[in-house]
Design a protein around this motif. Structure first.
Motif, mmCIF file in Angstrom:
data_model
loop_
_atom_site.group_PDB
_atom_site.id
_atom_site.type_symbol
_atom_site.label_atom_id
_atom_site.label_comp_id
_atom_site.label_asym_id
_atom_site.label_seq_id
_atom_site.Cartn_x
_atom_site.Cartn_y
_atom_site.Cartn_z
ATOM 1 N N SER A 1 -23.000 -48.587 10.914
ATOM 2 C CA SER A 1 -23.235 -47.437 10.047
ATOM 3 C C SER A 1 -22.014 -47.149 9.179
ATOM 4 O O SER A 1 -22.141 -46.809 7.995
ATOM 5 N N VAL A 2 -20.797 -47.283 9.752
ATOM 6 C CA VAL A 2 -19.578 -47.112 8.958
ATOM 7 C C VAL A 2 -19.533 -48.150 7.845
ATOM 8 O O VAL A 2 -19.246 -47.838 6.680
ATOM 9 N N LEU A 3 -19.839 -49.397 8.173
ATOM 10 C CA LEU A 3 -19.794 -50.464 7.174
ATOM 11 C C LEU A 3 -20.845 -50.240 6.084
ATOM 12 O O LEU A 3 -20.582 -50.468 4.897
ATOM 13 N N GLU A 4 -22.021 -49.761 6.473
ATOM 14 C CA GLU A 4 -23.064 -49.477 5.485
ATOM 15 C C GLU A 4 -22.630 -48.374 4.532
ATOM 16 O O GLU A 4 -22.837 -48.468 3.309
ATOM 17 N N SER A 5 -22.015 -47.319 5.068
ATOM 18 C CA SER A 5 -21.515 -46.240 4.210
ATOM 19 C C SER A 5 -20.428 -46.759 3.272
ATOM 20 O O SER A 5 -20.375 -46.394 2.095
ATOM 21 N N ALA A 6 -19.547 -47.607 3.797
ATOM 22 C CA ALA A 6 -18.489 -48.176 2.961
ATOM 23 C C ALA A 6 -19.078 -48.982 1.812
ATOM 24 O O ALA A 6 -18.609 -48.897 0.666
ATOM 25 N N ARG A 7 -20.109 -49.750 2.089
ATOM 26 C CA ARG A 7 -20.748 -50.541 1.023
ATOM 27 C C ARG A 7 -21.421 -49.632 -0.002
ATOM 28 O O ARG A 7 -21.391 -49.910 -1.210
ATOM 29 N N THR A 8 -22.029 -48.547 0.449
ATOM 30 C CA THR A 8 -22.645 -47.590 -0.478
ATOM 31 C C THR A 8 -21.586 -46.976 -1.389
ATOM 32 O O THR A 8 -21.797 -46.820 -2.597
ATOM 33 N N ILE A 9 -20.454 -46.630 -0.822
ATOM 34 C CA ILE A 9 -19.366 -46.058 -1.605
ATOM 35 C C ILE A 9 -18.868 -47.056 -2.643
ATOM 36 O O ILE A 9 -18.655 -46.716 -3.813
ATOM 37 N N VAL A 10 -18.677 -48.297 -2.231
ATOM 38 C CA VAL A 10 -18.225 -49.336 -3.164
ATOM 39 C C VAL A 10 -19.234 -49.515 -4.295
ATOM 40 O O VAL A 10 -18.858 -49.632 -5.468
ATOM 41 N N ALA A 11 -20.524 -49.504 -3.959
ATOM 42 C CA ALA A 11 -21.563 -49.695 -4.973
ATOM 43 C C ALA A 11 -21.577 -48.567 -5.999
ATOM 44 O O ALA A 11 -22.043 -48.757 -7.134
ATOM 45 N N SER A 12 -21.048 -47.396 -5.636
ATOM 46 C CA SER A 12 -21.002 -46.269 -6.578
ATOM 47 C C SER A 12 -19.825 -46.387 -7.552
ATOM 48 O O SER A 12 -19.695 -45.559 -8.456
ATOM 49 N N GLY A 13 -18.966 -47.374 -7.345
ATOM 50 C CA GLY A 13 -17.846 -47.585 -8.253
ATOM 51 C C GLY A 13 -16.528 -47.008 -7.801
ATOM 52 O O GLY A 13 -15.531 -47.084 -8.511
ATOM 53 N N ILE A 14 -16.489 -46.434 -6.604
ATOM 54 C CA ILE A 14 -15.254 -45.832 -6.097
ATOM 55 C C ILE A 14 -14.332 -46.927 -5.567
ATOM 56 O O ILE A 14 -14.779 -47.874 -4.919
ATOM 57 N N ARG A 15 -13.031 -46.770 -5.820
ATOM 58 C CA ARG A 15 -12.073 -47.827 -5.532
ATOM 59 C C ARG A 15 -11.359 -47.664 -4.196
ATOM 60 O O ARG A 15 -10.795 -48.612 -3.680
ATOM 61 N N GLU A 16 -11.320 -46.443 -3.654
ATOM 62 C CA GLU A 16 -10.541 -46.198 -2.436
ATOM 63 C C GLU A 16 -11.334 -45.367 -1.447
ATOM 64 O O GLU A 16 -11.994 -44.394 -1.822
ATOM 65 N N ILE A 17 -11.265 -45.753 -0.184
ATOM 66 C CA ILE A 17 -11.883 -44.997 0.905
ATOM 67 C C ILE A 17 -10.782 -44.449 1.807
ATOM 68 O O ILE A 17 -9.838 -45.166 2.155
ATOM 69 N N VAL A 18 -10.910 -43.178 2.159
ATOM 70 C CA VAL A 18 -10.001 -42.546 3.110
ATOM 71 C C VAL A 18 -10.777 -42.301 4.400
ATOM 72 O O VAL A 18 -11.772 -41.566 4.398
ATOM 73 N N LEU A 19 -10.357 -42.930 5.484
ATOM 74 C CA LEU A 19 -11.029 -42.763 6.772
ATOM 75 C C LEU A 19 -10.617 -41.435 7.387
ATOM 76 O O LEU A 19 -9.427 -41.140 7.528
ATOM 77 N N THR A 20 -11.601 -40.626 7.763
ATOM 78 C CA THR A 20 -11.306 -39.300 8.280
ATOM 79 C C THR A 20 -12.012 -39.056 9.613
ATOM 80 O O THR A 20 -13.033 -39.666 9.921
ATOM 81 N N GLY A 21 -11.453 -38.137 10.373
ATOM 82 C CA GLY A 21 -12.021 -37.720 11.637
ATOM 83 C C GLY A 21 -11.112 -36.661 12.232
ATOM 84 O O GLY A 21 -10.023 -36.395 11.729
ATOM 85 N N GLN B 1 -10.488 -54.075 11.517
ATOM 86 C CA GLN B 1 -10.716 -55.486 11.182
ATOM 87 C C GLN B 1 -12.052 -55.680 10.465
ATOM 88 O O GLN B 1 -12.156 -56.482 9.535
ATOM 89 N N ALA B 2 -13.081 -54.936 10.879
ATOM 90 C CA ALA B 2 -14.393 -55.066 10.238
ATOM 91 C C ALA B 2 -14.368 -54.540 8.807
ATOM 92 O O ALA B 2 -14.962 -55.148 7.895
ATOM 93 N N LEU B 3 -13.686 -53.426 8.573
ATOM 94 C CA LEU B 3 -13.625 -52.866 7.220
ATOM 95 C C LEU B 3 -12.866 -53.769 6.264
ATOM 96 O O LEU B 3 -13.118 -53.759 5.051
ATOM 97 N N GLU B 4 -11.952 -54.553 6.770
ATOM 98 C CA GLU B 4 -11.218 -55.499 5.925
ATOM 99 C C GLU B 4 -12.173 -56.462 5.212
ATOM 100 O O GLU B 4 -11.874 -56.955 4.127
ATOM 101 N N GLY B 5 -13.344 -56.698 5.814
ATOM 102 C CA GLY B 5 -14.290 -57.646 5.239
ATOM 103 C C GLY B 5 -15.271 -57.060 4.245
ATOM 104 O O GLY B 5 -16.151 -57.780 3.752
ATOM 105 N N VAL B 6 -15.167 -55.769 3.928
ATOM 106 C CA VAL B 6 -16.092 -55.147 2.968
ATOM 107 C C VAL B 6 -15.709 -55.593 1.559
ATOM 108 O O VAL B 6 -14.656 -55.215 1.040
ATOM 109 N N GLU B 7 -16.551 -56.372 0.924
ATOM 110 C CA GLU B 7 -16.250 -56.907 -0.395
ATOM 111 C C GLU B 7 -16.278 -55.809 -1.460
ATOM 112 O O GLU B 7 -17.094 -54.882 -1.393
ATOM 113 N N GLY B 8 -15.383 -55.928 -2.416
ATOM 114 C CA GLY B 8 -15.349 -54.988 -3.536
ATOM 115 C C GLY B 8 -14.553 -53.732 -3.276
ATOM 116 O O GLY B 8 -14.388 -52.902 -4.168
ATOM 117 N N LEU B 9 -14.037 -53.579 -2.066
ATOM 118 C CA LEU B 9 -13.261 -52.392 -1.723
ATOM 119 C C LEU B 9 -11.782 -52.680 -1.972
ATOM 120 O O LEU B 9 -11.216 -53.613 -1.407
#
Length: 439
Positions: A182-202, A223-231
Motif C-alpha cells: 500500500s505504501v508503494l502504491e501510494s508512492a507510485r500515485t504521487i509520482v504519477a501526479s508529477g511530484i518530485r519528492e516524498i516525505v515519509l511521515t508517522g 529498500q523497497a521505496l528505493e525501487g519506485v521508478e520516477g521518484l
C-alpha cells in the motif's frame, strides 16, 4: 467568474496544526469532502464548513485552536466549525465548553467527517464523536498532493513508547503501520501526479512494520521505496535514534533517492533527564548516530528536537544538556518549551521549572540552534547542489531546498517551479537563507 456549478457546490476550508503527519491527513480528509461534491477553498475564504485538524503536543496548540475558531465566527457567524484530531481526541469536553464549534471529532473518526455532518449545516449545539482508543484502532492511510514539489506520505500512526511527558498515545492510540504494498502504491500515485519528492511521515516512523506480524522492518520499507521508478527524492521526516540503525545509514549513504537529511529527536542531552522522560536511549547512542552519519555523509543535514524546562531539569542538568548539544555536529535545533499535559507522569512529578526559567533556557538553545544552522550553511558556500524549487513568490524571490535541506533563494521564474536544478550556493541572505545562482 464562478460557474453555476461552482456556486451550487458547498465550500469547505481546512487549517492544519502540528506535524507533517497532520498535513498528510488533512489532504486525505479533503479528498473525502471532494468525493461528496464539496469544493476546497482557502481558510480566509467564505465557506459553509471549516475544519481544524488539531494538535495537542503543547498548550500553545490548544490555545491556537480556540483563536482560530473565534476568528472564523467573527467572519461568518453561521459557519459550521469542526475541530478534529488529537486535541479533539484528548480533550473533547474542553473544546465543547470553551469553543463555539458545532462538531468535535476524534482522531479515528476524522476520516469520516463528511458523513457525520447534518443535512442542514446551520450551527447546532456541539456534538462529540470520539472512539475510545483503548480498543483496537484501525489504520487510515494518507498522503498530501497540495503542492507541486513534495508530498507527505503517512506510513505509520500511533506510538507504544509512553514517554512521560507525551499525550500522543492517548491522542492516536498504539503503533500501527501501512502495509508495504500500500505504501508503494501510494508512492507510485504521487509520482504519477508529477511530484518530485516524498516525505515519509508517522508518529514513530522508524517503528514501521513492527506490529504487523510480517517480520518486515523500516529498513525493508526503505529498500523497497528505493525501487519506485520516477521518484527523485525521499526524505524521512523524523526517526528515533534507537531505530536509526547503521544498516539504514549505510544504505542511505549510497542511495539514489534517499536524501542526506536526518531529523533525530534528542529531547535532552542529560542522561538523568532522558531516564525520567522514559526515552529509549541515552546520550552515548545519540552521539554514535550523529558521528556515524558524519562519517558516511559529511554534507548531511542533521536536526534535533529538544525540550527545555522538563520538571526535573535542574540548572546543572540543563548545563549538561547544553554542553552535550554544543559538542555535536548538528545542523539545526527545534526547541520546545515543556508544558504540563494532563494525565501524564511528568505532570504528576511534584516539581516544576518556573516559566521564566523555561523561557530563558529556550532562548539560550534557540541562539545555539541559530549558530549551528549558520555554520552549516556557511560550510556549503560555493558548492554546487540540486535544489527543488517551490511555487512561493515573495517580493520577487523563489525558494527551494537542497537535498541536504539548505534553504536557498533566487530570482522568481514561474518556469522553474517544481523543477530540480543545479545551483551554486552563495552568501547568506539577510533572512537567514543562502543566495543561489543557476548553473
Amino acid at each position: 467568474m464562478k460557474t453555476p456549478q461552482t456556486e451550487q457546490q458547498p465550500a469547505v476550508a481546512f487549517y492544519t496544526l502540528g506535524c507533517k503527519l497532520n498535513f498528510a491527513e488533512t489532504s486525505a480528509i479533503a479528498r473525502t469532502f471532494e468525493a461528496r461534491g464539496y469544493r476546497r477553498v482557502e481558510w480566509e475564504d467564505d465557506a459553509q464548513v471549516y475544519v481544524i485538524n488539531t494538535c495537542t503536543v503543547t498548550e500553545n496548540a490548544d490555545r491556537r485552536v480556540r483563536s482560530l475558531v473565534r476568528g472564523v465566527l467573527r467572519r461568518r457567524k453561521d459557519a459550521f466549525v469542526v475541530a478534529a484530531g488529537c486535541y479533539a481526541q484528548v480533550n473533547p469536553e474542553e473544546i465543547r465548553r470553551s469553543v463555539g464549534v458545532s462538531l468535535v471529532v476524534g482522531a479515528t473518526d476524522k476520516f469520516r467527517i463528511p458523513e457525520l455532518l447534518p443535512a442542514d449545516l446551520r450551527r447546532t449545539p456541539t456534538q462529540v464523536v470520539r472512539t475510545d482508543l483503548t480498543e483496537s484502532v484501525p489504520y487510515h492511510g494518507a498522503y498530501s498532493l497540495s503542492e507541486r514539489t513534495r508530498a507527505f506520505l503517512k506510513i505509520q500512526d500511533g506510538c507504544d513508547y509512553r514517554c512521560s511527558y507525551c499525550t500522543i498515545p492517548r491522542a492516536r492510540g498504539g503503533s500501527r503501520s501501512e502495509p508495504l504494498e500500500s505504501v508503494l502504491e501510494s508512492a507510485r500515485t504521487i509520482v504519477a501526479s508529477g511530484i518530485r519528492e516524498i516525505v515519509l511521515t508517522g508518529v514513530n516512523t522508524g517503528d514501521w512494520g513492527r506490529t504487523q506480524g510480517t517480520g518486515e522492518t523500516f529498513f525493508d520499507l526503505v529498500q523497497a521505496l528505493e525501487g519506485v521508478e520516477g521518484l527523485d527524492r525521499i526524505r524521512i521526516s523524523s526517526i528515533e535514534p534507537n531505530l536509526l540503525t547503521d544498516s539504514i545509514l549505510e544504505f542511505i549513504a549510497r542511495s539514489r533517492r534517499f536524501v542526506p537529511h536526518f531529523h533525530i529527536p534528542l529531547q535532552s542531552g542529560c542522561d538523568q533527564v532522558l531516564r525520567q522522560m522514559r526515552r529509549r536511549y541515552l546520550t552515548p547512542l545519540y552521539r554514535h548516530r550523529v558521528e556515524r552519519i558524519r562519517e558516511l555523509m559529511p554534507h548531511a543535514c542533521i536536526g534535533a528536537d529538544v525540550i527545555v524546562g522538563f520538571p526535573t531539569e535542574t540548572d546543572e542538568y540543563f548545563r549538561q544538556s547544553y554542553d552535550f548539544i554544543e559538542s555535536l555536529d548538528l545542523s539545526y535545533l527545534h526547541v520546545f518549551t515543556y508544558s504540563e499535559r494532563e494525565n501524564t507522569p511528568a505532570a504528576e512529578m511534584g516539581v516544576s521549572v518556573p516559566p521564566a526559567v523555561r523561557a530563558a533556557r529556550s532562548r539560550t538553545l534557540h541562539r545555539l540552534g541559530e549558530k549551528k544552522r549558520a555554520a552549516f550553511y556557511l560550510r556549503h558556500q560555493g558548492q554546487v547542489r540540486e535544489v527543488l524549487l517551490e511555487s512561493e513568490n515573495k517580493e520577487g524571490w523563489m525558494f527551494g531546498f537542497t537535498d541536504n535541506y539548505i534553504k536557498v533563494r533566487l530570482p522568481y521564474d514561474p518556469h522553474l517551479v517544481g523543477t530540480l536544478r543545479a545551483v551554486r550556493l552563495g552568501p547568506l541572505a539577510g533572512d537567514g537563507l543562502l543566495d543561489a545562482s543557476l548553473l
